[in-house]
Write a protein that holds these residues in place. Structure first.
Motif, PDB file in Angstrom:
ATOM      1  N   GLU A 166       0.843  -1.102  -0.085  1.00 18.26           N
ATOM      2  CA  GLU A 166      -0.083   0.212   0.033  1.00 18.26           C
ATOM      3  C   GLU A 166       0.934   1.089  -0.061  1.00 18.26           C
TER       4      GLU A 166
ATOM      5  N   ALA B  31      -2.242   3.791  -7.125  1.00 16.94           N
ATOM      6  CA  ALA B  31      -2.547   2.508  -6.256  1.00 16.94           C
ATOM      7  C   ALA B  31      -3.284   1.468  -6.948  1.00 16.94           C
TER       8      ALA B  31
ATOM      9  N   TYR C  87      -5.639  -0.564  -5.731  1.00 23.08           N
ATOM     10  CA  TYR C  87      -6.846  -1.013  -5.363  1.00 23.08           C
ATOM     11  C   TYR C  87      -7.346   0.201  -4.757  1.00 23.08           C
ATOM     12  N   ASP C  88      -8.790   0.265  -4.709  1.00 22.23           N
ATOM     13  CA  ASP C  88      -9.362   1.359  -4.039  1.00 22.23           C
ATOM     14  C   ASP C  88      -9.271   1.358  -2.214  1.00 22.23           C
ATOM     15  N   ILE C  89      -8.656   2.385  -1.766  1.00 21.44           N
ATOM     16  CA  ILE C  89      -8.610   2.177  -0.220  1.00 21.44           C
ATOM     17  C   ILE C  89      -9.721   3.118   0.184  1.00 21.44           C
ATOM     18  N   LEU C  90     -10.884   2.021   0.178  1.00 19.36           N
ATOM     19  CA  LEU C  90     -12.285   2.858   0.474  1.00 19.36           C
ATOM     20  C   LEU C  90     -12.873   3.324   1.608  1.00 19.36           C
ATOM     21  N   TYR C  91     -12.247   2.886   2.712  1.00 18.87           N
ATOM     22  CA  TYR C  91     -12.771   3.302   4.093  1.00 18.87           C
ATOM     23  C   TYR C  91     -11.795   3.680   5.179  1.00 18.87           C
ATOM     24  N   TYR C  92     -11.648   4.708   6.017  1.00 21.56           N
ATOM     25  CA  TYR C  92     -10.824   4.941   7.073  1.00 21.56           C
ATOM     26  C   TYR C  92     -11.078   3.967   8.070  1.00 21.56           C
TER      27      TYR C  92
ATOM     28  N   MET D 289      -7.167  -3.176   8.407  1.00 14.59           N
ATOM     29  CA  MET D 289      -7.137  -2.425   7.608  1.00 14.59           C
ATOM     30  C   MET D 289      -6.505  -3.101   6.173  1.00 14.59           C
TER      31      MET D 289
ATOM     32  N   MET E  42     -18.759  10.894   1.712  1.00 11.39           N
ATOM     33  CA  MET E  42     -17.072  10.957   1.733  1.00 11.39           C
ATOM     34  C   MET E  42     -16.889   9.429   2.018  1.00 11.39           C
ATOM     35  N   GLY E  43     -17.721   8.561   2.293  1.00 14.89           N
ATOM     36  CA  GLY E  43     -17.102   7.331   2.230  1.00 14.89           C
ATOM     37  C   GLY E  43     -16.708   7.076   3.718  1.00 14.89           C
ATOM     38  N   LEU E  44     -17.471   7.748   4.724  1.00 15.47           N
ATOM     39  CA  LEU E  44     -16.766   7.695   6.151  1.00 15.47           C
ATOM     40  C   LEU E  44     -18.005   7.071   7.062  1.00 15.47           C
TER      41      LEU E  44
ATOM     42  N   MET F  81      -8.926  11.481   9.716  1.00 15.01           N
ATOM     43  CA  MET F  81     -10.353  11.636   9.949  1.00 15.01           C
ATOM     44  C   MET F  81     -10.798  13.140  10.329  1.00 15.01           C
TER      45      MET F  81
ATOM     46  N   ILE G 124      -0.417   7.626   2.769  1.00 15.32           N
ATOM     47  CA  ILE G 124      -1.720   6.927   2.854  1.00 15.32           C
ATOM     48  C   ILE G 124      -2.970   7.851   3.113  1.00 15.32           C
TER      49      ILE G 124
ATOM     50  N   TYR H 216      -3.367  10.207   0.198  1.00 16.25           N
ATOM     51  CA  TYR H 216      -3.891   9.636  -0.829  1.00 16.25           C
ATOM     52  C   TYR H 216      -5.426   9.819  -0.652  1.00 16.25           C
ATOM     53  N   LYS H 217      -5.871   9.146   0.369  1.00 15.15           N
ATOM     54  CA  LYS H 217      -7.273   8.933   0.685  1.00 15.15           C
ATOM     55  C   LYS H 217      -7.942  10.352   0.506  1.00 15.15           C
TER      56      LYS H 217
ATOM     57  N   ASN I 215      -8.260  11.631  -3.104  1.00 13.91           N
ATOM     58  CA  ASN I 215      -9.267  11.125  -3.714  1.00 13.91           C
ATOM     59  C   ASN I 215     -10.982  11.711  -3.458  1.00 13.91           C
TER      60      ASN I 215
END
Lengths: 415, 377, 322
Positions: free
Chosen positions: A273, A282, A284-289, A305, B257-259, B275, B304, B307-308, B311
């Motif tokens: 990652e 990237a 793959y899609d890092i979708l959630y926190y 994760m 936002m996908g949270l 966050m 990371i 990056y998020k 996006n």
């Protein structure tokens, strides 16, 4: 061997004296650094890299574990043999004579002369009432340098680090960020240390200054053969300057080895990652926190994760319970209820087909569903049984070591 | 079609005053921003980027002064050239028009700062702090949302879901525009735009909008707001309703936002840097602003989380029709993201143009140095 | 750890503190007052008398009777006075503290600061006497004694032998019985004592709050709140005050002991029938048991204040809990 550390552990109390809970800052970390070697600790905030560096610089005491500083190789060899054989007596004896944690006050001062530290926020680690000259001079004064020695060393430092004369009489708050970092480096180098710990030395700098600082460090390393431990959250930086790299996540070592090998051929999902994000592609899609759970993580600390975690990675019944609650909850189904009883999860108001459909749909995003072993339809509810998780070990892969369940011997091909 | 210009800055000069001397931080900056465009502002630390961002918002610290230039936001001039009294009743020369900027700030133009942790009140939940923006600028919207849910036609919702099932999206959209008021429409869109839910979940949630859950007291309070706001007990109920709706709206934004919306009830010290940054972004977009200024939003984050974050930014940019001003010191971050780039050196803009021409064809030494210095794998 | 858990823990710790306080007084009596019996036995018998329910008799020049009825009589008045003082401290202190911080370096701010420093340093009895002279003698608006004009009380059913019923607090009993004239007079006669007591602490709160507010208002999250377009008034109330209140609250809780000792002085000056008065009378007349019981009461008040402060912290500040 410059530094050899074994099985270091450190926990902190967080949340205040009344309500605190323990946080495992460092969990069983071992590390060796040779002379002239530059090692980079890569990890996000909270991974324990700063704590580890402080422990190795002897500024923080570990709760348990052993540290040897600047000892002959035969001591290390003997210690490692004793460690393998679990020969506690030999380990204790070697520790008594050579451990850096056992030194008397004078002995410790002696060692401290050989260690230099650069903190992340130089501004708050210097006395704002001292001039630059005094700041750099201070370690020399403490180590009882003569005036002539101080004068000579200052000239050397000015050349090596690249400090102009007119800065020497300014105060820290008058300097730019880049200049402040240079002062910090000069101070860390003041007593000609053989080991340097640099905690995120360039995180606050713009790219131009970043490169300048890193080049200075490279130059110093080749000139003095000082070992360096650099923490960073940017793996590209590690690639630029470090020969060896250790990837940390929440207090554990996930992967370690020669930089080129680890970055070009990452084995651990977390390393993958990091490298793909740094290369800005990237896969793959890092979708959630990460959802902030309050409990301790079991098994591999990264499993929540990890995009490829599976049943033995560390999923507990509480985690699967919460994920089921989150998936079915918003649907507002009648009679829906979720319980944990006798090691199984009981699900009311949902039939087996619905559950299987939900699992198959979400499996790739909600990896905890992989831990579901068996679903039995009882009279009024579904009874869900889970796989057991396993503790994770370090595995050797090529010249690197990886802490991941994927490298266990009997892992079937799930991917 | 010519895009409207939303923000124009001409010749902005800002100085910082310390006890002994005065430092020129911005030395005549020209800048413009059109609708739906992202402009990056890049320079080294200390070049004046953050000061510029703060000036646009009217948030300069007390020892900073605007001494020349103009800032025009959405047609209104923000700097006036005379003696005026500020909120402390002291005379100041050339200040931002306080009432003007206060109406726009947080509604038309918002800002996301670095280091989210210190920009949030540690004693209040993050959900409340998102809700505050709405509370101040558009309380009515929350009330109307609750109202619209009470009055929505369940049959229409059912029909809409049927249309979605048939996958006839054009007709479904028309149906949406024709049969629902803007508040229900917004709530429906906030569900359909999420990509962390299955279609099944989305349809269930849309139908759930029609299931009214207000008690009779709450309904009374809602329809007799004037009376209710004067009686303490009823006023409490009204405020609770508004607060809950605020959390609901904040949850929808976080969902987009996908949270995970459950973080709304947590406090800043319980959440990670990434966050908290997302929370700041949520409170910036909740009022549907036209301009968002991002002051190095990613510099305190690890790659990371960075990056998020980016996006996320692409996603909200597309969804909300925003113009963004991205302040950064790392020019490579802007490459994928910005339409135009402005390079600032020592308080003045030294180069500005389309992203591709600045990155690939720059003739400016400083710019070239910025591009070359970025460390990549 | 949950909130109730925390509270119980604090309560348990309170007990040794109280024992320590009373033991200390006992010791003083022993050494200075020249008691002859065995120290521990005497202390032990006092402790058991607390639990037995039988109250000792106290015999002073002005009061004869059981201690428990004495406490029932005097404690409510002290509480009334303290609460009144606390209300004054809270409202005046916070308002002026916030005002001073927001209008930093203005003429009003400098005046408030100067006045606060004076009042904080001045001894409490001087302040009381100055207030009496100013309001009671020259301006003649406030009565300067804790007592009501006895003529007003003639023939009132719920007031006999100088004691009002049921709560023994004149103001509240008057309100209960609907006699607003007496209630108003009682209120007026409370003002001067409460004010004299409170002024020093108001000053302290103003100083602490002002400093706290100034540093909070410089913090980043205030800028963030302004960036959302929130009004300055709202920011001060919702964000700044909440964050700034910890310092003055801590100051207040830990100077409660000053408030209690100030009570004793004030009650003496104003002839106010409260616990302080009872304590001094018992001391003068060498009534050891009464003294110990009073000290215990004061100790309980003080310890409760610190426990309340800790609970306050735990409730308001999430950083303590999580």
């Amino acid at each position: 061997m410059r530094i050899a550390a074994y099985n270091l552990k450190k926990t902190y109390e967080s949340g205040g004296a009344a309500f605190g809970h323990k946080v495992r800052s460092i969990n069983d970390i071992s590390l060796k650094i040779r002379e002239g070697q530059i090692v980079s600790l890569v990890g996000e905030n909270g991974s324990g890299k700063t704590t580890l560096g402080l422990i190795l610089s002897l500024l923080l005491r570990p709760d348990s574990g052993q540290i040897f500083f600047d000892v002959p190789d035969w001591v290390i060899n003997r210690y490692e043999i004793a460690l393998l054989k679990k020969d506690l007596d030999s380990m204790r004896e070697l520790g008594k004579d050579y451990s850096a944690l056992n030194k008397s006050k004078l002995g410790l001062m002696d060692i401290r002369k050989k260690i230099g530290v650069l903190f992340q926020d130089v501004a708050s680690s210097v006395d704002p009432r001292q001039t630059v000259y005094d700041i750099i001079k201070e370690p020399m004064v403490v180590s009882k340098y003569t005036d002539e020695q101080i004068h000579n060393r200052m000239n050397e430092l000015k050349n090596d680090v690249g400090i102009d004369d007119d800065i020497l009489h300014r105060y820290p708050h008058e300097l730019s960020d880049g200049q402040k970092q240079k002062i910090g480096i000069a101070r860390a180098l003041a007593t000609n240390p053989i080991f340097l710990f640099l905690d995120e030395p360039t995180s606050n700098l713009d790219p131009i200054n970043q490169r300048i600082i890193l080049d200075i460090l490279k130059k110093i390393n080749s000139k003095t053969r000082a070992s360096m431990l650099i923490t960073t959250h940017n793996i590209a930086l590690a690639n630029y300057i470090a020969g060896d790299i250790m990837v940390m996540f929440k207090g554990e070592t996930e992967e370690k080895g020669p930089t080129k090998e680890v970055i070009n051929n990452p084995q651990h999902p977390y390393t993958k990652e990091l490298t793909s994000v740094a290369a800005r592609k990237a896969n793959y899609d890092i979708l959630y926190y990460e959802r902030p759970y309050n409990s301790d993580v079991k098994g591999c600390v990264y499993h929540r994760m990890c995009p490829v975690s599976f049943e033995i990675c560390g999923w507990t019944i509480d985690e699967v319970y919460l994920d089921l609650k989150k998936s079915f909850g918003p649907l507002d189904l009648p009679n829906f209820k979720l319980k944990i009883e006798k090691g199984k999860i009981l699900l009311y108001g949902v039939n087996k087909d619905q559950l299987v459909k939900m699992i198959n749909l979400y499996k790739n995003k909600i990896r905890s569903f992989y831990a579901i072993k068996d679903i039995k339809q009882e009279d009024e509810h579904l009874s869900i049984e889970l796989f057991d998780y396993k503790e994770v070990q370090m595995h050797k892969v090529g010249n690197a070591e990886v802490k991941c369940h994927l490298f266990e011997e009997d892992v079937s091909t799930l991917f | 079609m010519e895009k409207k210009e939303l923000l124009t800055v001409k010749g902005l000069e800002v100085v910082f005053e310390s006890r002994f001397n005065q430092i020129d931080v911005l030395k005549g900056v020209d800048f413009s921003l059109k609708e739906n465009e992202t402009v990056g502002l890049v320079g080294v630390n200390g070049s004046g980027k953050s000061t510029f961002a703060l000036s646009l918002m009217g948030l300069l610290p007390r020892n900073a002064k605007i001494v020349n230039g103009s800032i025009n936001i959405n047609g209104s001039d923000m700097i006036i050239n005379e003696f005026e009294k500020d909120s402390y009743n002291r005379k100041r020369h050339r200040i931002l028009v306080n009432e003007g900027i206060e109406k726009l700030r947080g509604r038309f133009i918002t800002m996301v700062t670095q280091e989210a942790a210190s920009y949030l009140d540690p004693l209040l939940t993050v959900g409340y702090q998102i809700f505050e923006s709405v509370l101040f600028h558009n309380k009515e919207r929350l009330i109307k949302r609750i109202d619209s849910r009470e009055k929505v036609d369940k049959g229409a919702l059912l029909n809409y879901v049927k249309l979605l099932n048939s996958k006839d999206y054009k007709i479904a959209d028309k149906f949406l525009d024709g049969n629902f008021d803007e508040y229900i429409r917004e709530q429906i869109l906030n569900i359909t735009r999420r990509d962390d839910l299955t279609d099944e979940d989305k349809k269930n949630l849309i139908l759930a909008l029609g299931r009214a859950k207000l008690s009779s007291v709450q309904r009374f309070v809602l329809s007799h707001k004037g009376v209710a706001s004067r009686i303490p007990g009823l006023r409490y109920i009204l405020n609770q309703l508004i607060l809950e709706e605020g959390y609901q709206l904040a949850g929808e934004i976080l969902g987009l936002m996908g949270l995970d919306p459950t973080i709304l009830h947590m406090f800043p010290n319980q959440l990670s840097g990434g966050m908290l940054q997302a929370v700041l972004i949520a409170s910036a977009i909740v009022n549907n602003p036209r301009i968002i200024i991002m002051d190095e939003p990613a510099s305190s984050l690890d790659p990371i989380a960075q990056y998020k974050l980016f996006n996320l930014l692409s996603k909200i940019k597309a969804t909300f029709n925003l113009s963004l001003i991205l302040v950064a010191h790392d020019i490579s971050l802007l490459t994928r993201f910005a339409d135009r780039i402005a390079v600032i050196e020592d308080g003045a803009i030294v180069e500005v143009g389309d992203t591709s021409s600045v990155i690939n064809n720059s003739s400016n030494e400083y710019t070239k140095r910025l591009i070359k210095s970025v460390i990549n794998i | 750890m949950s909130l109730s858990h925390y509270i119980i823990k604090r309560l348990i710790i309170a007990v040794p503190t109280l024992i320590g306080i009373t033991l200390f007084i006992f010791l003083l009596y022993y050494i200075i007052g020249g008691l002859h019996s065995n120290f521990l036995v005497a202390y032990g018998s006092w402790l058991s008398s607390l639990f037995s329910g039988k109250s000792q008799i106290v015999n002073t020049n002005v009061y004869k009777g059981s201690i428990s009825s004495a406490i029932a009589l005097f404690l409510p008045n002290t509480l009334m006075l303290s609460i009144f003082a606390a209300v004054l401290i809270w409202f005046i202190g916070t308002y002026l503290g916030v005002f001073s911080a927001r209008h930093k370096d203005s003429a009003a701010d400098l005046t408030i600061k100067a006045a606060s420093f004076y009042l904080y340093a001045a001894p409490i009895f001087i302040v009381a006497i100055v207030l009496i002279i100013l309001f009671g003698v020259y301006l003649k608006i406030l009565p300067f004694s804790g007592e009501i004009n006895p003529l007003l009380m003639v023939g009132i059913a719920w007031f006999s032998d100088g004691i009002s019923y049921p709560t023994h607090i004149l103001l509240i009993d008057a309100l209960i019985h609907g006699n607003f004239v007496i209630a108003w007079n009682a209120f007026l006669s409370l003002i001067l004592p409460a004010l004299s007591l409170a002024l020093a602490f108001i000053a302290g709160v103003i100083i602490m709050l002002r400093n706290s507010m100034i540093s909070v208002l410089n913090q980043n999250f205030i800028t963030g709140a302004r960036g959302k377009g929130l009004s300055e008034r709202y920011i001060v109330r919702r964000h700044a005050l909440r964050n700034a209140i910890f310092q003055p609250a801590t100051f207040f809780a830990y100077t409660i002991s000053g408030l209690l000792s100030g009570e004793v002085v004030i009650e003496t000056i104003f002839n106010y029938p409260g616990m302080g008065y009872f304590l001094t009378q018992s001391l003068i007349n060498n009534q050891l048991v009464a003294v110990l019981d009073s000290v215990l009461i004061f100790g309980i008040i003080f310890v409760s204040a610190t426990i309340l402060l800790d609970i306050f912290y735990a409730v308001i500040d999430p950083r303590v809990r999580f």
